[in-house]
Design a protein around this motif. Structure first.
Motif, PDB file in Angstrom:
ATOM      1  N   LEU A   1       7.819  50.188  28.148  1.00 41.99           N
ATOM      2  CA  LEU A   1       7.792  48.952  28.935  1.00 41.99           C
ATOM      3  C   LEU A   1       9.167  48.289  29.025  1.00 41.99           C
ATOM      4  O   LEU A   1       9.415  47.498  29.934  1.00 41.99           O
ATOM      5  CB  LEU A   1       6.792  47.963  28.320  1.00 41.99           C
ATOM      6  N   LEU A   2      10.056  48.605  28.078  1.00 44.11           N
ATOM      7  CA  LEU A   2      11.388  47.996  28.082  1.00 44.11           C
ATOM      8  C   LEU A   2      12.202  48.373  29.319  1.00 44.11           C
ATOM      9  O   LEU A   2      13.227  47.766  29.589  1.00 44.11           O
ATOM     10  CB  LEU A   2      12.152  48.406  26.813  1.00 44.11           C
ATOM     11  N   GLN A   3      11.732  49.370  30.067  1.00 42.59           N
ATOM     12  CA  GLN A   3      12.411  49.713  31.308  1.00 42.59           C
ATOM     13  C   GLN A   3      12.223  48.628  32.367  1.00 42.59           C
ATOM     14  O   GLN A   3      13.004  48.532  33.309  1.00 42.59           O
ATOM     15  CB  GLN A   3      11.868  51.042  31.852  1.00 42.59           C
ATOM     16  N   SER A   4      11.168  47.802  32.228  1.00 46.75           N
ATOM     17  CA  SER A   4      10.844  46.802  33.247  1.00 46.75           C
ATOM     18  C   SER A   4      11.045  45.370  32.782  1.00 46.75           C
ATOM     19  O   SER A   4      11.374  44.498  33.583  1.00 46.75           O
ATOM     20  CB  SER A   4       9.385  46.976  33.701  1.00 46.75           C
ATOM     21  N   LEU A   5      10.837  45.095  31.483  1.00 42.83           N
ATOM     22  CA  LEU A   5      10.914  43.736  30.952  1.00 42.83           C
ATOM     23  C   LEU A   5      11.693  43.716  29.649  1.00 42.83           C
ATOM     24  O   LEU A   5      11.821  44.737  28.961  1.00 42.83           O
ATOM     25  CB  LEU A   5       9.509  43.174  30.702  1.00 42.83           C
ATOM     26  N   SER A   6      12.192  42.518  29.299  1.00 43.51           N
ATOM     27  CA  SER A   6      12.844  42.352  27.999  1.00 43.51           C
ATOM     28  C   SER A   6      11.782  42.341  26.915  1.00 43.51           C
ATOM     29  O   SER A   6      10.597  42.104  27.169  1.00 43.51           O
ATOM     30  CB  SER A   6      13.632  41.035  27.970  1.00 43.51           C
ATOM     31  N   SER A   7      12.205  42.587  25.668  1.00 44.73           N
ATOM     32  CA  SER A   7      11.248  42.626  24.562  1.00 44.73           C
ATOM     33  C   SER A   7      10.557  41.279  24.376  1.00 44.73           C
ATOM     34  O   SER A   7       9.357  41.211  24.077  1.00 44.73           O
ATOM     35  CB  SER A   7      11.968  43.027  23.268  1.00 44.73           C
ATOM     36  N   ALA A   8      11.294  40.163  24.590  1.00 44.89           N
ATOM     37  CA  ALA A   8      10.705  38.834  24.423  1.00 44.89           C
ATOM     38  C   ALA A   8       9.610  38.582  25.460  1.00 44.89           C
ATOM     39  O   ALA A   8       8.543  38.052  25.139  1.00 44.89           O
ATOM     40  CB  ALA A   8      11.785  37.758  24.539  1.00 44.89           C
ATOM     41  N   ASN A   9       9.850  38.986  26.710  1.00 43.47           N
ATOM     42  CA  ASN A   9       8.849  38.806  27.762  1.00 43.47           C
ATOM     43  C   ASN A   9       7.627  39.685  27.533  1.00 43.47           C
ATOM     44  O   ASN A   9       6.490  39.279  27.788  1.00 43.47           O
ATOM     45  CB  ASN A   9       9.441  39.109  29.132  1.00 43.47           C
ATOM     46  N   ILE A  10       7.865  40.889  27.045  1.00 43.65           N
ATOM     47  CA  ILE A  10       6.752  41.784  26.721  1.00 43.65           C
ATOM     48  C   ILE A  10       5.883  41.174  25.628  1.00 43.65           C
ATOM     49  O   ILE A  10       4.649  41.136  25.728  1.00 43.65           O
ATOM     50  CB  ILE A  10       7.267  43.170  26.279  1.00 43.65           C
ATOM     51  N   MET A  11       6.534  40.670  24.567  1.00 45.39           N
ATOM     52  CA  MET A  11       5.787  40.096  23.458  1.00 45.39           C
ATOM     53  C   MET A  11       5.031  38.839  23.894  1.00 45.39           C
ATOM     54  O   MET A  11       3.926  38.578  23.411  1.00 45.39           O
ATOM     55  CB  MET A  11       6.725  39.770  22.301  1.00 45.39           C
ATOM     56  N   LEU A  12       5.619  38.059  24.808  1.00 43.52           N
ATOM     57  CA  LEU A  12       4.943  36.852  25.296  1.00 43.52           C
ATOM     58  C   LEU A  12       3.617  37.220  25.963  1.00 43.52           C
ATOM     59  O   LEU A  12       2.573  36.608  25.685  1.00 43.52           O
ATOM     60  CB  LEU A  12       5.837  36.120  26.294  1.00 43.52           C
ATOM     61  N   ILE A  13       3.648  38.226  26.822  1.00 45.73           N
ATOM     62  CA  ILE A  13       2.430  38.655  27.510  1.00 45.73           C
ATOM     63  C   ILE A  13       1.424  39.235  26.527  1.00 45.73           C
ATOM     64  O   ILE A  13       0.215  38.955  26.592  1.00 45.73           O
ATOM     65  CB  ILE A  13       2.775  39.686  28.599  1.00 45.73           C
ATOM     66  N   ILE A  14       1.913  40.041  25.585  1.00 46.56           N
ATOM     67  CA  ILE A  14       1.021  40.673  24.611  1.00 46.56           C
ATOM     68  C   ILE A  14       0.394  39.631  23.690  1.00 46.56           C
ATOM     69  O   ILE A  14      -0.815  39.681  23.404  1.00 46.56           O
ATOM     70  CB  ILE A  14       1.786  41.733  23.799  1.00 46.56           C
ATOM     71  N   TYR A  15       1.201  38.669  23.216  1.00 48.82           N
ATOM     72  CA  TYR A  15       0.654  37.609  22.361  1.00 48.82           C
ATOM     73  C   TYR A  15      -0.449  36.842  23.096  1.00 48.82           C
ATOM     74  O   TYR A  15      -1.503  36.557  22.531  1.00 48.82           O
ATOM     75  CB  TYR A  15       1.760  36.633  21.958  1.00 48.82           C
ATOM     76  N   GLY A  16      -0.195  36.498  24.359  1.00 50.69           N
ATOM     77  CA  GLY A  16      -1.190  35.766  25.136  1.00 50.69           C
ATOM     78  C   GLY A  16      -2.462  36.575  25.333  1.00 50.69           C
ATOM     79  O   GLY A  16      -3.576  36.054  25.196  1.00 50.69           O
ATOM     80  N   GLY A  17      -2.306  37.864  25.646  1.00 49.81           N
ATOM     81  CA  GLY A  17      -3.467  38.728  25.835  1.00 49.81           C
ATOM     82  C   GLY A  17      -4.276  38.889  24.556  1.00 49.81           C
ATOM     83  O   GLY A  17      -5.519  38.844  24.581  1.00 49.81           O
TER      84      GLY A  17
END
Length: 307
Positions: free
Chosen positions: A185-201
């Motif tokens: 996923l790091l090809q599309s988003l930064s690690s912080a943005n990925i974690m934000l979405i994952i934490y919310g989900g």
């Protein structure tokens, strides 16, 4: 494609790595205490929700929240896999921790590092050096020695120990799947943005199962450990990410492999200072030797990477 270069401030990188390993090392102890007053689902829900809110505020202030066009370029399937398997990792680790002990859980979860490395070999076509394969052998021997010592707990704990250990092992598998998905996923988003979405989900997944009213009945001790567990993830992962800016990833990973040692030390200290809070670990010299072999194997895998 240009590769990231560390700043060379290795002392700062070392300090941040030690902060991370300290926080991850004492986390199982804090979780064990929190589970005395709350159920697994509520603890996990609170950790994910607090992490999501705090990270959203931080990214919002810095103007780094994910944009709509960025989200459209992300693989929904990969994001769903990462979310589900991180949620599974939290649940399985917490269930295993509730049935075993902090040191046992922390040693077994190191299996995630090995599985992540093997996943990298298969999926991303990475290669291990001879030194790293020796590290795998040492780590495997360490698990055999540690388990041989800890299986004696079955006499007094019946099937609880084995079941709890099984949960932690499954949690390690789930974390490796999550980490491999996040790497892609790091090809599309930064690690912080990925974690934000994952934490919310993940917070949404556990919302129907959480007993939120129970949080308001906690005493100061259990409320304090719950809040600490929530902040632990953000601070530890933040320190980890920053350490990679100043020090080589292989060396940071080698330091993080010391987490079980911090867990053992913290349990012993707490059992001496406040013996009623958490029981002592029933680990013999053979078991400690096995734990040290696991750590040494993890270090060898991390440091054995070819240039």
């Amino acid at each position: 494609m240009s590769l990231h270069q560390s700043s060379g401030r290795w002392r700062l990188g070392l300090a941040l790595s030690l902060l991370t390993v300290f926080l991850w090392g004492i986390l199982p102890v804090a979780l064990k205490v929190t589970l005395q007053a709350l159920d697994v689902y509520t603890v996990i829900w609170f950790r994910f929700l607090a992490s999501f809110v705090l990270l959203a505020v931080y990214l919002g202030v810095r103007g780094q929240l994910p944009k709509l066009e960025q989200l459209r370029s992300v693989s929904g399937k990969l994001l769903a896999i990462a979310t589900l398997f991180l949620a599974a990792n939290y649940f399985l680790f917490m269930q295993g921790l509730a049935l075993t002990s902090p040191a046992n859980a922390e040693v077994l979860i190191q299996l995630a590092v090995l599985l992540l490395g093997l996943g990298g070999l298969v999926i991303f076509q990475e290669r291990y050096t001879l030194y790293q394969w020796l590290g795998v052998s040492v780590l495997t021997c360490g698990y055999l020695v540690f388990f041989h010592d800890q299986l004696t707990n079955l006499i007094t704990a019946q099937n609880t120990y084995l079941l709890g250990s099984g949960f932690v092992v499954l949690g390690a598998v789930a974390w490796a799947v999550y980490a491999l998905a996040q790497k892609q996923l790091l090809q599309s988003l930064s690690s912080a943005n990925i974690m934000l979405i994952i934490y919310g989900g993940c917070a949404l997944l556990f919302t129907p199962l959480a007993k939120t009213e129970a949080i308001f009945t906690l005493n100061r001790l259990h409320l304090g450990t719950l809040v600490f567990c929530a902040f632990n993830t953000l601070i530890a992962y933040g320190a980890f990410a920053e350490s990679l800016e100043h020090w080589e990833a292989s060396k940071v990973s080698a330091v993080l492999a010391l987490a079980p040692i911090f867990t053992l030390i913290s349990v012993e200290l707490i059992s001496v200072v406040i013996p009623s809070l958490i029981p002592t670990e029933d680990i013999t010299l053979i078991g400690i030797t096995g734990a040290l072999l696991v750590v040494c194997g993890s270090v060898a895998i991390a440091l054995g990477k070819s240039n």
